[in-house]
Write an enzyme that holds these catalytic residues in place. Structure first.
Site, short mmCIF file in Angstrom:
data_model
loop_
_atom_site.label_atom_id
_atom_site.label_comp_id
_atom_site.label_asym_id
_atom_site.label_seq_id
_atom_site.Cartn_x
_atom_site.Cartn_y
_atom_site.Cartn_z
NE ARG A 1 -4.09 0.16 1.79
CZ ARG A 1 -5.06 0.60 2.59
NH1 ARG A 1 -5.14 0.18 3.84
NH2 ARG A 1 -5.95 1.47 2.15
CG ASP B 1 -3.41 6.21 6.44
OD1 ASP B 1 -4.46 6.67 6.92
OD2 ASP B 1 -3.18 5.00 6.32
O1 MRU Z 1 -7.63 2.32 4.30
P1 MRU Z 1 -7.43 2.17 5.78
O2 MRU Z 1 -8.60 1.59 6.49
O3 MRU Z 1 -6.14 1.47 6.09
O4 MRU Z 1 -7.27 3.68 6.31
C1 MRU Z 1 -7.02 3.88 7.66
C2 MRU Z 1 -7.06 5.29 8.06
O5 MRU Z 1 -7.21 6.17 7.25
C3 MRU Z 1 -6.81 5.59 9.51
O6 MRU Z 1 -7.40 6.82 9.85
C4 MRU Z 1 -5.30 5.70 9.79
O7 MRU Z 1 -4.59 4.66 9.20
C5 MRU Z 1 -5.02 5.71 11.26
S1 MRU Z 1 -5.29 4.11 12.03
C6 MRU Z 1 -4.79 4.31 13.65
#
Ligand code: MRU
Length: 346
Positions: A90, A238
Site C-alpha cells: 500500500r 496515514d
Molecule cells: O484504508 P485504511 O482503512 O487502512 O485507512 C485507515 C485510516 O485512514 C486511519 O485513519 C489511519 O490509518 C489511522 S489508524 C490508527
C-alpha cells in the site's frame, strides 16, 4: 473490554484478525510467508497505518526464516527484496516504510555476516515495534484526553482503534482514554464510504468499550454540527508531511472543512511513526486509488450501472491550516506545525 488482537506473532507465524469480515464474523488468518503478509495488507485483511507497519515488520521475520540454508550475505539480499515487496503493498501510509526501514537498519547495523544473528535481530526489532506501538498509543490517549471536555459530542472518521494499531488506538484511543477517565462522551461515527470502516469496525470497537455512539453517513457530519452541536473532531492519519498536511481516509478533508465552518476544533492523532519529514507537503504524497468495485457494489450487489466511470481515491489531503492540533505520544502540537513537528524529533 476489548477481547481481540489485530496482530499477533506466534513464534513461527503471524496471526491477523481478518478485518474484512467484521463485525459479522471474528476470524483469524495464519500467515507463514511474507508474500501472504503483503497480500493481506493490499486486500485489507489488516488495515490502519500503525498495524500495517507492524505486520510488515513480521513479514520480514517470515522472510528471514524462510530458508535456513542461506548464508548471511544471501539472507540480507533476500530481506531487501522482501522489504521491497512488502513496501509495495500500500503506498500512502508511511508507517509501512518506517517499520521496514527500522528492521532493515537493524539488519544493516550487524557487523558480522552470521545468518543466525540477522534472524535474531529481525525478530527482536519487530517485537520492539509491536511493544512500542502499545505504549505510544497509550501516551497519545493520555495527552489527547486533556482536550476532551465532559459531555463532549465527537465526530470520528474511519477506524483508528485497536484494530488499526496493536492495541488501544490513536484517535479512538483518545476517546477510550477519556471514557476511562469517566468523561461522558458521545461519538458520532462517520460510516466511512466506501469500505465502511466506521460502520463495521469503529461501531464494533466503541460498543465493546461501552462508549455511546451513533452511526451517521459521511455526508451528515456538517448537518450534525449545525443542528446537534459537535465539540471536537478526532481523526487519525496515514502520513503527515513536514508542513503538517495530513493524508488520511477519504472524507477527512471535507470533515475538516465542515469543522472549520462551524468553529469545531479538528484534532489529528499522529504517532511519530506517521510523521514523514522527508515529504515537504501533502502534494507530494501518493494517494492510493483502489478498485472501482469498492464504490459500485455493496456486498455482492451492484448499486449503479455496470461500467460506470469511477474514481476511488482511498485517502485525501487535509491542508495543515484546517488542523487545530496534532496529538502525538510526545504531547500536543499547535501551529506553526513545521517547527512544532520538527521539534518532536530533537
Ligand atoms: O484504508 P485504511 O482503512 O487502512 O485507512 C485507515 C485510516 O485512514 C486511519 O485513519 C489511519 O490509518 C489511522 S489508524 C490508527
Amino acid at each position: 473490554m476489548i477481547a481481540f488482537r489485530s496482530v499477533e506473532w506466534l513464534g513461527d507465524h503471524l496471526r491477523l484478525l481478518d478485518q474484512r469480515s467484521l463485525p459479522g464474523q471474528v476470524q483469524y488468518v495464519d500467515l507463514t510467508d511474507h508474500r501472504s503478509v503483503a497480500a493481506a495488507i493490499s486486500n485489507m485483511t489488516v488495515r490502519g497505518a500503525p498495524v500495517i507497519g507492524v505486520s510488515a515488520a513480521y513479514g520480514l521475520v517470515l522472510a528471514a526464516n524462510a530458508d535456513t540454508n542461506l548464508d548471511g550475505a544471501a539472507l540480507r539480499e533476500h530481506l531487501e527484496i522482501a522489504a521491497d515487496e512488502l513496501l509495495r503493498a500500500r503506498p500512502t501510509a508511511v508507517n509501512l516504510r518506517w517499520a521496514l526501514r527500522r528492521v532493515m537498519d537493524r539488519v544493516n547495523a550487524i557487523r558480522n555476516d552470521s545468518a543466525a544473528a540477522i534472524r535474531e535481530a529481525v525478530v527482536l526489532e519487530a517485537n520492539r515495534i509491536y511493544r512500542e506501538d502499545i505504549e505510544v498509543n497509550r501516551a497519545i490517549g493520555a495527552h489527547g484526553a486533556t482536550l476532551v471536555p465532559d459531555r463532549a459530542n465527537i465526530v470520528h472518521h474511519c477506524n483508528t482503534g485497536a484494530l488499526g494499531t496493536v492495541d488501544h488506538g490513536t484517535a479512538l484511543g483518545v476517546i477510550r482514554s477519556a471514557h476511562a477517565m469517566n468523561r461522558q462522551v458521545h461519538v458520532f461515527v462517520d460510516e466511512t464510504r466506501p469500505r465502511l470502516q466506521g460502520a463495521r469496525l469503529t461501531v464494533w470497537e466503541l460498543t465493546q468499550l461501552g462508549v455511546p455512539n451513533t452511526l451517521i453517513v459521511d455526508g451528515a457530519a456538517a448537518h450534525i454540527m449545525r443542528t446537534i452541536g459537535i465539540d471536537l473532531c478526532l481523526v487519525g492519519c496515514d502520513r503527515v508531511a513536514a508542513n503538517g498536511d495530513v493524508a488520511n481516509k477519504i472524507g477527512t478533508y471535507q470533515l475538516a472543512l465542515a469543522a472549520r465552518a462551524h468553529g469545531v476544533p479538528f484534532y489529528v492523532a499522529a504517532p511519530l511513526s506517521t510523521l514523514d519529514r522527508q515529504t515537504a507537503s501533502g502534494d507530494m504524497i501518493e494517494i492510493e486509488e483502489r478498485a472501482a468495485a469498492e464504490v459500485t457494489t455493496i456486498g455482492d450487489t451492484l448499486i449503479t450501472l455496470p461500467g460506470v466511470a469511477v474514481r476511488n481515491p482511498a485517502f485525501d489531503i487535509t491542508p495543515a491550516e484546517y488542523v487545530t492540533a496534532f496529538i502525538t505520544e510526545k504531547g500536543i502540537v499547535y501551529p506553526p506545525f513545521e517547527e512544532g513537528l520538527a521539534k518532536l524529533f530533537n
